[in-house]
Design a protein around this motif. Structure first.
Motif, PDB file in Angstrom:
ATOM      1  N   HIS A  86       0.837  -1.207   0.000  1.00 45.69           N
ATOM      2  CA  HIS A  86       0.000   0.000   0.000  1.00 45.69           C
ATOM      3  C   HIS A  86       0.874   1.260   0.000  1.00 45.69           C
ATOM      4  O   HIS A  86       0.607   2.215  -0.737  1.00 45.69           O
ATOM      5  N   ILE A  87       1.919   1.257   0.815  1.00 47.17           N
ATOM      6  CA  ILE A  87       2.839   2.400   0.855  1.00 47.17           C
ATOM      7  C   ILE A  87       3.541   2.551  -0.493  1.00 47.17           C
ATOM      8  O   ILE A  87       3.729   3.660  -0.993  1.00 47.17           O
ATOM      9  N   GLY A 113       3.652   5.716  -3.650  1.00 51.94           N
ATOM     10  CA  GLY A 113       4.847   6.349  -4.187  1.00 51.94           C
ATOM     11  C   GLY A 113       6.018   6.523  -3.246  1.00 51.94           C
ATOM     12  O   GLY A 113       6.950   7.255  -3.565  1.00 51.94           O
ATOM     13  N   SER A 114       6.031   5.887  -2.106  1.00 51.28           N
ATOM     14  CA  SER A 114       7.150   6.046  -1.188  1.00 51.28           C
ATOM     15  C   SER A 114       8.338   5.179  -1.612  1.00 51.28           C
ATOM     16  O   SER A 114       8.225   3.958  -1.666  1.00 51.28           O
ATOM     17  N   PRO A 115       9.490   5.804  -1.877  1.00 45.43           N
ATOM     18  CA  PRO A 115      10.674   5.035  -2.260  1.00 45.43           C
ATOM     19  C   PRO A 115      11.293   4.262  -1.095  1.00 45.43           C
ATOM     20  O   PRO A 115      12.085   3.346  -1.294  1.00 45.43           O
ATOM     21  N   LYS A 116      10.929   4.604   0.124  1.00 45.30           N
ATOM     22  CA  LYS A 116      11.465   3.948   1.322  1.00 45.30           C
ATOM     23  C   LYS A 116      11.138   2.453   1.365  1.00 45.30           C
ATOM     24  O   LYS A 116      11.900   1.653   1.887  1.00 45.30           O
ATOM     25  N   VAL A 117       9.977   2.082   0.820  1.00 40.83           N
ATOM     26  CA  VAL A 117       9.521   0.699   0.883  1.00 40.83           C
ATOM     27  C   VAL A 117      10.535  -0.246   0.262  1.00 40.83           C
ATOM     28  O   VAL A 117      10.831  -1.303   0.810  1.00 40.83           O
ATOM     29  N   MET A 118      11.084   0.123  -0.867  1.00 44.50           N
ATOM     30  CA  MET A 118      12.044  -0.759  -1.532  1.00 44.50           C
ATOM     31  C   MET A 118      13.310  -0.933  -0.691  1.00 44.50           C
ATOM     32  O   MET A 118      13.909  -2.003  -0.694  1.00 44.50           O
ATOM     33  N   GLU A 119      13.687   0.080   0.049  1.00 44.11           N
ATOM     34  CA  GLU A 119      14.832  -0.058   0.968  1.00 44.11           C
ATOM     35  C   GLU A 119      14.504  -1.057   2.072  1.00 44.11           C
ATOM     36  O   GLU A 119      15.335  -1.884   2.437  1.00 44.11           O
TER      37      GLU A 119
END
Length: 167
Positions: A26-27, A31-37
């Motif tokens: 959902h995050i 559009g949050s790039p933090k999720v992939m980190e």
């Protein structure tokens, strides 16, 4: 309740799987790039199965990524399984977003994967038990995780698919 269910399966069942945090997808959609980190720290390419609970528009379903650790040259066992408890809501409309998510997973892990390559991964939508009302989807998602892990082989194979929906 979920932790109790997982403990009943035994440790040997849990070593082949990673379950992502339920709101990461959902995050990601927001559009949050933090999720992939955060996902990168999970090392999802070291496991046979990655469970991605999808919460979108207030509805829960489950995406299971199978054998991501295998190369695309041996893509006979690479697949994605979407378990959806409310089939009326057209679950395949999420396919483009799911494929973009998987492509981003590969790139985050430093693995090259073109859109064409990601498009070649099968997306399966097996028949599973369906909810009766609009409020049970989260429980069904947990149930699908449990059923899958209860009988999941160490390596996914189409030879025994869909072993987990045989109740």
């Amino acid at each position: 309740m979920f932790r109790h269910m997982m403990r009943t399966l035994g440790e040997e069942r849990l070593v082949v799987v990673i379950i992502l945090y339920c709101f990461w997808y959902h995050i990601y959609l927001n559009g949050s790039p933090k999720v992939m980190e955060w996902i990168k720290e999970k090392d999802i390419f070291s496991k046979t199965y990655t469970f991605v609970p999808i919460v979108d528009g207030g509805h829960w379903n489950l995406l299971i990524l199978c054998n991501l650790r295998k190369s695309f040259n041996n893509n006979y066992s690479l697949c994605m399984i979407l378990l959806h408890s409310f089939i009326i809501s057209e679950p395949l409309k999420a396919e483009p977003t799911i494929r973009k998510f998987v492509k981003d997973l590969y790139h985050t892990q430093g693995k090259l994967a073109s859109s064409r390559t990601i498009a070649s991964i099968l997306l399966l939508l097996p028949k599973v038990p369906q909810q009766r009302n609009g409020e049970e989807c989260g429980v069904f998602t947990l149930y699908y995780i449990y059923l899958f892990l209860k009988s999941a082989p160490a390596t996914f194979s189409f030879a025994s698919y869909p072993y987990f929906v045989l109740f």
